[in-house]
Write an enzyme that holds these catalytic residues in place. Sequence first.
Site, PDB file in Angstrom:
ATOM      1  N   LYS A  51     -65.293  36.052-117.498  1.00 55.74           N
ATOM      2  CA  LYS A  51     -65.139  34.965-118.471  1.00 55.74           C
ATOM      3  C   LYS A  51     -66.263  35.000-119.475  1.00 55.74           C
ATOM      4  O   LYS A  51     -67.393  35.346-119.141  1.00 55.74           O
ATOM      5  CB  LYS A  51     -65.196  33.619-117.762  1.00 55.74           C
ATOM      6  CG  LYS A  51     -63.923  33.285-117.047  1.00 55.74           C
ATOM      7  CD  LYS A  51     -63.769  31.785-116.889  1.00 55.74           C
ATOM      8  CE  LYS A  51     -62.484  31.502-116.150  1.00 55.74           C
ATOM      9  NZ  LYS A  51     -62.730  31.200-114.747  1.00 55.74           N
ATOM     10  N   GLU A  95     -60.632  37.037-102.255  1.00 60.09           N
ATOM     11  CA  GLU A  95     -61.798  36.166-102.070  1.00 60.09           C
ATOM     12  C   GLU A  95     -61.365  34.716-101.827  1.00 60.09           C
ATOM     13  O   GLU A  95     -60.219  34.344-102.090  1.00 60.09           O
ATOM     14  CB  GLU A  95     -62.737  36.236-103.274  1.00 60.09           C
ATOM     15  CG  GLU A  95     -62.129  35.738-104.577  1.00 60.09           C
ATOM     16  CD  GLU A  95     -63.184  35.250-105.562  1.00 60.09           C
ATOM     17  OE1 GLU A  95     -63.965  34.333-105.217  1.00 60.09           O
ATOM     18  OE2 GLU A  95     -63.214  35.783-106.699  1.00 60.09           O
TER      19      GLU A  95
HETATM   20  N1  PSU Z   1     -65.434  33.667-112.299  1.00 55.69           N
HETATM   21  C1  PSU Z   1     -64.228  33.068-112.410  1.00 55.69           C
HETATM   22  N2  PSU Z   1     -63.710  32.399-111.352  1.00 55.69           N
HETATM   23  C2  PSU Z   1     -64.382  32.306-110.166  1.00 55.69           C
HETATM   24  C3  PSU Z   1     -65.642  32.965-110.063  1.00 55.69           C
HETATM   25  C4  PSU Z   1     -66.129  33.619-111.142  1.00 55.69           C
HETATM   26  O1  PSU Z   1     -63.629  33.138-113.475  1.00 55.69           O
HETATM   27  O2  PSU Z   1     -63.887  31.669-109.217  1.00 55.69           O
HETATM   28  C5  PSU Z   1     -66.382  32.929-108.748  1.00 55.69           C
HETATM   29  C6  PSU Z   1     -66.260  34.286-108.026  1.00 55.69           C
HETATM   30  O3  PSU Z   1     -66.176  34.053-106.639  1.00 55.69           O
HETATM   31  C7  PSU Z   1     -67.584  34.961-108.367  1.00 55.69           C
HETATM   32  C8  PSU Z   1     -68.527  33.776-108.391  1.00 55.69           C
HETATM   33  O4  PSU Z   1     -67.974  35.916-107.418  1.00 55.69           O
HETATM   34  O5  PSU Z   1     -67.768  32.732-109.002  1.00 55.69           O
HETATM   35  C9  PSU Z   1     -69.782  34.068-109.166  1.00 55.69           C
HETATM   36  O6  PSU Z   1     -70.683  33.019-108.980  1.00 55.69           O
HETATM   37  P1  PSU Z   1     -72.225  33.215-109.445  1.00 55.69           P
HETATM   38  O7  PSU Z   1     -72.163  33.268-110.945  1.00 55.69           O
HETATM   39  O8  PSU Z   1     -72.923  32.001-108.925  1.00 55.69           O
HETATM   40  O9  PSU Z   1     -72.686  34.499-108.822  1.00 55.69           O
END
Ligand code: PSU
Length: 305
Positions: free
Chosen positions: A162, A28
């Site tokens: 996390k 990603e």
């Molecule tokens: N969790 C992490 N590092 C990240 C992300 C999540 O520890 O970089 C990123 C990933 O790309 C994940 C996104 O798909 O954040 C999720 O964002 P949201 O909660 O807005 O869906």
Amino acid sequence: MQEISSYLDIVPEVRMALEAGRAVVALESTVIAHGLPYPANIEIAHAMEATIRAEGAVPATIGIHDGKIIIGMNEDEIELLAIMEHVRKVSRRDLAFTLATGDWGATTVAGTMLCAHMAGIRFFATGGIGGVHRGAETSMDISADLQELSQTPVLVTCAGAKSILDLNLTLEYLETHGVPVIGWQCDEFPAFYVAQSGLPLSQRLDDVATLARLARIQWQCGLHGIIVACPIPSEHAMEAAPLEQAIEAALRNAQQQGIRGAALTPYVLSQVAQTTTGESIEANKALLINNARWAARFAQAYATQ
Ligand code: PSU
Ligand code: MN
């Protein structure tokens, strides 16, 4: 009418590997653009690619620019994403918009799964998936990553999620939506920087051959995403208590400043990295490389099965 493929720009190395049925691992780009600070982001992006190559598989970092989904970003493109200020964070809802406007876009887990699937890639390595946020019972903030896993046939290798999230609700949501969560050589859902969350998993695997068989069966049956949860290597794991304090402080700040929606995850990630003074970045790097290595091995086992 244009075909999907007219929006895909698959680099020759990846295209040839896919045509030959060789192992390819998607990566990603939100983690590069929004998840980690410069220059750690770029070092880690390259280290993950190198790790995948060392295992004999082909990496494909996915991002968006100029109306195209790039499957296999080159060094210059990765560098630009790593330093640029305004990169769109692209989940499922943002894909058509970002292609239509020609903006730069970094794909999230959901966005990367979707694009990998369009290109015919089945394996993907990342750090942590998005999930059900704490307080989601009122905010309704549930990452689109979870829905994507329930509808797109890609195997996501991650270190769990996390604890900025509600991990218990995240697992409940995944169960409701029929997403298998496989503990890779572990019995508990890993919590990213911390190897254990106290939340047991009912499915554990220890060998790549069985994992490859599971993936084949899942997809032959017309089922969709799979999570393989790999705990952070123990020598890099962090202590849970100080981390929890950092997360709670970051969430309080976010609330006070009215930071919500797609901006919340990047904000909390950067605050936690600041308060843990770089220790979290080292741990992040270690788990991303570990996940890249395992994803390459899974893809290899699947390709040669
Ligand atoms: N969790 C992490 N590092 C990240 C992300 C999540 O520890 O970089 C990123 C990933 O790309 C994940 C996104 O798909 O954040 C999720 O964002 P949201 O909660 O807005 O869906
Ligand atoms: Mn969200």
